[in-house]
Design an enzyme around this catalytic site. Structure first.
Site, PDB file in Angstrom:
ATOM      1  N   ALA A 194       7.217   1.104 -11.984  1.00  0.00           N
ATOM      2  CA  ALA A 194       8.196   1.995 -11.343  1.00  0.00           C
ATOM      3  C   ALA A 194       8.330   1.677  -9.853  1.00  0.00           C
ATOM      4  O   ALA A 194       7.331   1.318  -9.211  1.00  0.00           O
ATOM      5  CB  ALA A 194       7.773   3.450 -11.538  1.00  0.00           C
TER       6      ALA A 194
ATOM      7  N   ASP B 191       1.217  -4.728  -9.445  1.00  0.00           N
ATOM      8  CA  ASP B 191       1.550  -4.013  -8.207  1.00  0.00           C
ATOM      9  C   ASP B 191       0.697  -2.753  -8.212  1.00  0.00           C
ATOM     10  O   ASP B 191       1.112  -1.697  -8.687  1.00  0.00           O
ATOM     11  CB  ASP B 191       3.046  -3.690  -8.196  1.00  0.00           C
ATOM     12  CG  ASP B 191       3.510  -3.126  -6.861  1.00  0.00           C
ATOM     13  OD1 ASP B 191       2.679  -3.024  -5.945  1.00  0.00           O
ATOM     14  OD2 ASP B 191       4.691  -2.774  -6.744  1.00  0.00           O
TER      15      ASP B 191
ATOM     16  N   CYS C 186       1.215  -2.346  -1.396  1.00  0.00           N
ATOM     17  CA  CYS C 186       1.965  -2.055  -0.164  1.00  0.00           C
ATOM     18  C   CYS C 186       1.009  -1.414   0.839  1.00  0.00           C
ATOM     19  O   CYS C 186       1.316  -0.414   1.467  1.00  0.00           O
ATOM     20  CB  CYS C 186       3.182  -1.178  -0.429  1.00  0.00           C
ATOM     21  SG  CYS C 186       2.848   0.360  -1.307  1.00  0.00           S
TER      22      CYS C 186
END
Length: 440
Positions: free
Chosen positions: A260, A326, A379
């Site tokens: 997502a 991720d 991130c």
């Protein structure tokens, strides 16, 4: 009869204060509570509401410092929201273009829609004292307060990046540019640029990104040319590197783990044909967002709702040629887009996230074919989530090796992108190769 415009301004300030209250006192994210408040207002007021909320979150330490000087005792119970209203008033006086008179009068009147009329006198007195004493010029000699960061994060970044700290802080506190990724399955990059020019939309290009466009100003995404036709996706430049680093090849079986909202999923599908791509996401609501984004862009993938650390619950037993992981992380690299992260994330959260990342890494490695590629991404700009995590993984995993292209230096592995580098968000990437030798 009261002026409806004045009433709207009061409600707007009250709504901004209540959003801040929900974030800072109840631990809700801005994504949870800000859109609901914005839905009550006109477009121009929606933008103002976000600007004020994000502004307070960016400047929170200095605003709280001033509040401690002017408020003798913290407020409690239903009156606690008045503190957030005062912080908003301070921000308007010290950092915005709102006139001092409006900042005081309309902030005081915002007590009414918040149902804290009893606080009007206190709010008025504190804001007027703030102006009378020129408090915006009263700043402490404390680098952490002036940084706009919480103490724990300031200490970590100061330790990890002593020479780059000032620039990192400046980038974190700035507004992020709006990046688009052209969906070259639907339109060529040059043709999309022509469409932007025809609509008088200013843009720039990135030397690092073949499909990217950086808009010079913020924009209403759905009003941009080609939104309905799936000509582009909104995706920061750092995130756009993921699919290229993964380097999918035609006819491969690929897993996009923690997929997502689907930006990387769609980009992978745009770079190679005939892929068997499985997008994995633990949250069913977030998976709905993946499905919506894929549909708009004209892509399809197998969507699986499941826990990446427990593949036995959803995996069909067939290994993958490539895996994009991720990983769940602190999101410290994207604070400039989501300033509430600074105050929602706590120091104690980092160890828990590192453990989750470790568990998912180990689980995903078993799903990778011998000779396969795993791209690890976060991130985050924190070492323990990034190169330290990979160092530990390589030390315990005998059939894993670092792709030589991702050897950062003699000490660190992977590529650490800091906020603002080439206008990108903060991000980390490391490509891992699985030995083709099958251990028996």
């Amino acid at each position: 009869m009261s002026n409806p415009n004045t009433k709207n301004k009061n409600n707007l300030r009250a709504d901004a204060a209540f959003v801040l209250y929900q974030i800072l006192e109840q631990g809700k994210s801005a994504r949870e509570c800000l859109p609901a408040m914005q839905a009550k207002h006109m477009d121009q007021d929606k933008a103002w509401l976000q600007e004020m909320v994000f502004g307070v979150l960016r400047q929170l330490p200095i605003l709280q410092y001033w509040l401690r000087l002017l408020l003798e005792n913290p407020l409690k119970n239903k009156f606690k929201v008045a503190e957030h209203l005062i912080l908003l008033g301070f921000y308007q006086i010290a950092f915005s273009r709102v006139s001092q008179h409006a900042a005081v009068s309309e902030t005081v009147e915002a007590c009414k829609p918040l149902k804290i009329d009893a606080m009007k006198g206190l709010v008025n007195a504190i804001l007027r004292n703030f102006i009378r004493q020129d408090m915006q010029d009263n700043k402490p000699d404390d680098a952490q307060i002036l940084s706009g960061l919480p103490k724990w994060l300031y200490k970590k970044l100061n330790l990890a990046y002593p020479d780059q700290l000032d620039d990192i802080i400046q980038q974190i506190e700035s507004k992020a540019p709006l990046w688009l990724r052209v969906n070259t399955k639907n339109i060529s990059h040059p043709d999309f640029l022509i469409a932007l020019t025809q609509h008088a939309i200013e843009y720039s290009l990135s030397p690092l990104h073949a499909e990217a466009v950086i808009l010079s100003k913020g924009a209403d995404i759905i009003s941009l040319p080609g939104f309905v036709q799936g000509w582009f996706a909104v995706q920061d430049g750092a995130a756009q590197l993921a699919a290229h680093y993964l380097a999918p090849q035609a006819n491969e079986r690929i897993l996009d783990c923690c997929a997502a909202p689907g930006g990387k999923t769609s980009h992978i599908l745009e770079l190679a044909d005939n892929l068997e791509l499985i997008a994995l996401e633990i949250d069913s609501q977030r998976m709905t967002r993946v499905a919506e984004n894929l549909e708009r862009l004209g892509h399809s993938a197998q969507l699986v709702v499941g826990d990446a650390s427990r593949p036995t619950d959803w995996w069909d037993g067939q290994q993958f040629d490539r895996i994009l992981l991720d990983a769940p992380c602190s999101a410290t690299g994207i604070i400039r887009r989501h300033p509430d992260i600074k105050w929602l994330r706590k120091a104690k959260d980092i160890d828990a996230l590192v453990l989750i990342q470790q568990q998912i890494l180990d689980a995903m490695w078993l799903l990778l074919k011998p000779g396969g590629v795993l791209l690890y991404a976060t991130c985050s700009i924190l070492a323990e989530e990034n190169h330290q995590q990979i160092d530990d993984f390589l030390a315990r995993t005998t059939d894993a090796k670092l792709d030589p292209e991702f050897k950062h230096d003699a000490i660190h592995c992977g590529q650490q992108i800091l906020p603002g580098n080439q206008q990108m968000d903060g991000f980390y990437y490391c490509r891992l190769l699985k030995s083709a030798q099958i251990n028996v």
